[in-house]
Design a protein around this motif. Structure first.
Motif, PDB file in Angstrom:
ATOM      1  N   ALA A  41     -27.189   4.104  18.335  1.00 28.72           N
ATOM      2  CA  ALA A  41     -26.594   3.725  17.052  1.00 28.72           C
ATOM      3  C   ALA A  41     -27.475   2.706  16.330  1.00 28.72           C
ATOM      4  O   ALA A  41     -27.648   2.775  15.106  1.00 28.72           O
ATOM      5  CB  ALA A  41     -25.198   3.150  17.277  1.00 28.72           C
ATOM      6  N   GLY A  42     -28.040   1.779  17.069  1.00 24.87           N
ATOM      7  CA  GLY A  42     -28.940   0.793  16.463  1.00 24.87           C
ATOM      8  C   GLY A  42     -30.183   1.440  15.881  1.00 24.87           C
ATOM      9  O   GLY A  42     -30.649   1.068  14.805  1.00 24.87           O
ATOM     10  N   LEU A  43     -30.741   2.421  16.590  1.00 22.31           N
ATOM     11  CA  LEU A  43     -31.913   3.117  16.071  1.00 22.31           C
ATOM     12  C   LEU A  43     -31.572   3.921  14.815  1.00 22.31           C
ATOM     13  O   LEU A  43     -32.385   4.028  13.904  1.00 22.31           O
ATOM     14  CB  LEU A  43     -32.484   4.059  17.137  1.00 22.31           C
ATOM     15  CG  LEU A  43     -33.250   3.401  18.270  1.00 22.31           C
ATOM     16  CD1 LEU A  43     -33.713   4.460  19.261  1.00 22.31           C
ATOM     17  CD2 LEU A  43     -34.434   2.623  17.753  1.00 22.31           C
ATOM     18  N   ALA A  44     -30.373   4.473  14.779  1.00 21.30           N
ATOM     19  CA  ALA A  44     -29.979   5.282  13.624  1.00 21.30           C
ATOM     20  C   ALA A  44     -29.737   4.415  12.386  1.00 21.30           C
ATOM     21  O   ALA A  44     -30.036   4.812  11.268  1.00 21.30           O
ATOM     22  CB  ALA A  44     -28.730   6.083  13.961  1.00 21.30           C
ATOM     23  N   VAL A  45     -29.215   3.205  12.580  1.00 18.93           N
ATOM     24  CA  VAL A  45     -28.841   2.342  11.462  1.00 18.93           C
ATOM     25  C   VAL A  45     -30.006   1.482  10.990  1.00 18.93           C
ATOM     26  O   VAL A  45     -30.061   1.087   9.832  1.00 18.93           O
ATOM     27  CB  VAL A  45     -27.648   1.448  11.880  1.00 18.93           C
ATOM     28  CG1 VAL A  45     -27.345   0.393  10.848  1.00 18.93           C
ATOM     29  CG2 VAL A  45     -26.420   2.309  12.107  1.00 18.93           C
ATOM     30  N   ARG A  46     -30.950   1.191  11.839  1.00 20.42           N
ATOM     31  CA  ARG A  46     -32.036   0.250  11.551  1.00 20.42           C
ATOM     32  C   ARG A  46     -32.755   0.485  10.219  1.00 20.42           C
ATOM     33  O   ARG A  46     -32.977  -0.468   9.476  1.00 20.42           O
ATOM     34  CB  ARG A  46     -33.038   0.255  12.707  1.00 20.42           C
ATOM     35  CG  ARG A  46     -34.210  -0.650  12.507  1.00 20.42           C
ATOM     36  CD  ARG A  46     -33.785  -2.104  12.623  1.00 20.42           C
ATOM     37  NE  ARG A  46     -34.925  -2.959  12.378  1.00 20.42           N
ATOM     38  CZ  ARG A  46     -34.906  -3.983  11.555  1.00 20.42           C
ATOM     39  NH1 ARG A  46     -33.815  -4.287  10.903  1.00 20.42           N
ATOM     40  NH2 ARG A  46     -35.963  -4.731  11.387  1.00 20.42           N
ATOM     41  N   PRO A  47     -33.144   1.700   9.871  1.00 26.24           N
ATOM     42  CA  PRO A  47     -33.877   1.874   8.604  1.00 26.24           C
ATOM     43  C   PRO A  47     -33.040   1.545   7.365  1.00 26.24           C
ATOM     44  O   PRO A  47     -33.594   1.286   6.301  1.00 26.24           O
ATOM     45  CB  PRO A  47     -34.251   3.358   8.586  1.00 26.24           C
ATOM     46  CG  PRO A  47     -34.136   3.813   9.985  1.00 26.24           C
ATOM     47  CD  PRO A  47     -33.117   2.940  10.642  1.00 26.24           C
ATOM     48  N   HIS A  48     -31.734   1.509   7.493  1.00 25.68           N
ATOM     49  CA  HIS A  48     -30.861   1.286   6.341  1.00 25.68           C
ATOM     50  C   HIS A  48     -30.463  -0.173   6.171  1.00 25.68           C
ATOM     51  O   HIS A  48     -29.819  -0.520   5.189  1.00 25.68           O
ATOM     52  CB  HIS A  48     -29.600   2.140   6.460  1.00 25.68           C
ATOM     53  CG  HIS A  48     -29.902   3.595   6.636  1.00 25.68           C
ATOM     54  ND1 HIS A  48     -30.418   4.372   5.620  1.00 25.68           N
ATOM     55  CD2 HIS A  48     -29.805   4.418   7.698  1.00 25.68           C
ATOM     56  CE1 HIS A  48     -30.606   5.602   6.053  1.00 25.68           C
ATOM     57  NE2 HIS A  48     -30.244   5.654   7.324  1.00 25.68           N
ATOM     58  N   LEU A  49     -30.831  -1.028   7.122  1.00 23.58           N
ATOM     59  CA  LEU A  49     -30.464  -2.433   7.042  1.00 23.58           C
ATOM     60  C   LEU A  49     -31.449  -3.198   6.158  1.00 23.58           C
ATOM     61  O   LEU A  49     -32.651  -2.926   6.178  1.00 23.58           O
ATOM     62  CB  LEU A  49     -30.449  -3.066   8.439  1.00 23.58           C
ATOM     63  CG  LEU A  49     -29.376  -2.555   9.388  1.00 23.58           C
ATOM     64  CD1 LEU A  49     -29.559  -3.196  10.757  1.00 23.58           C
ATOM     65  CD2 LEU A  49     -28.001  -2.848   8.868  1.00 23.58           C
ATOM     66  N   PRO A  50     -30.956  -4.184   5.386  1.00 23.97           N
ATOM     67  CA  PRO A  50     -31.869  -4.984   4.569  1.00 23.97           C
ATOM     68  C   PRO A  50     -32.661  -5.936   5.456  1.00 23.97           C
ATOM     69  O   PRO A  50     -32.199  -6.352   6.513  1.00 23.97           O
ATOM     70  CB  PRO A  50     -30.934  -5.744   3.629  1.00 23.97           C
ATOM     71  CG  PRO A  50     -29.649  -5.819   4.367  1.00 23.97           C
ATOM     72  CD  PRO A  50     -29.560  -4.561   5.183  1.00 23.97           C
ATOM     73  N   ARG A  51     -33.843  -6.277   5.018  1.00 22.45           N
ATOM     74  CA  ARG A  51     -34.682  -7.213   5.753  1.00 22.45           C
ATOM     75  C   ARG A  51     -34.195  -8.629   5.471  1.00 22.45           C
ATOM     76  O   ARG A  51     -34.032  -9.020   4.319  1.00 22.45           O
ATOM     77  CB  ARG A  51     -36.128  -7.046   5.294  1.00 22.45           C
ATOM     78  CG  ARG A  51     -37.108  -7.710   6.188  1.00 22.45           C
ATOM     79  CD  ARG A  51     -38.485  -7.358   5.728  1.00 22.45           C
ATOM     80  NE  ARG A  51     -39.097  -6.554   6.764  1.00 22.45           N
ATOM     81  CZ  ARG A  51     -40.341  -6.173   6.771  1.00 22.45           C
ATOM     82  NH1 ARG A  51     -41.105  -6.486   5.745  1.00 22.45           N
ATOM     83  NH2 ARG A  51     -40.841  -5.491   7.760  1.00 22.45           N
ATOM     84  N   VAL A  52     -33.980  -9.410   6.527  1.00 27.48           N
ATOM     85  CA  VAL A  52     -33.488 -10.783   6.389  1.00 27.48           C
ATOM     86  C   VAL A  52     -34.555 -11.731   6.903  1.00 27.48           C
ATOM     87  O   VAL A  52     -34.978 -11.630   8.065  1.00 27.48           O
ATOM     88  CB  VAL A  52     -32.176 -10.971   7.190  1.00 27.48           C
ATOM     89  CG1 VAL A  52     -31.701 -12.410   7.078  1.00 27.48           C
ATOM     90  CG2 VAL A  52     -31.127 -10.006   6.713  1.00 27.48           C
TER      91      VAL A  52
END
Length: 57
Positions: A41-52
């Motif tokens: 799930a983390g690999l699937a969501v990672r590209p969609h998260l904003p960079r902080v």
């Protein structure tokens, strides 16, 4: 002709060694672990998260 004979031999071994039930159950047992599901799930969501923070270029 050799690939056909090899494929037939592997199919007979597959059926005789009961792999059609043993292999999928082993794969499902590994894939259904909570850690594996969370990692996927983390690999699937990672590209969609904003960079902080960090160095954004």
């Amino acid at each position: 002709m050799k690939p056909i004979i090899l494929g037939a031999t592997l199919a007979v071994l597959w059926l005789l060694l009961d792999l059609p039930t043993a292999l999928p159950s082993g794969v499902l047992e590994f894939a259904c672990q909570p850690v594996t599901i969370a990692f996927a799930a983390g690999l699937a969501v990672r590209p969609h998260l904003p960079r902080v923070g960090g160095c954004a270029r």
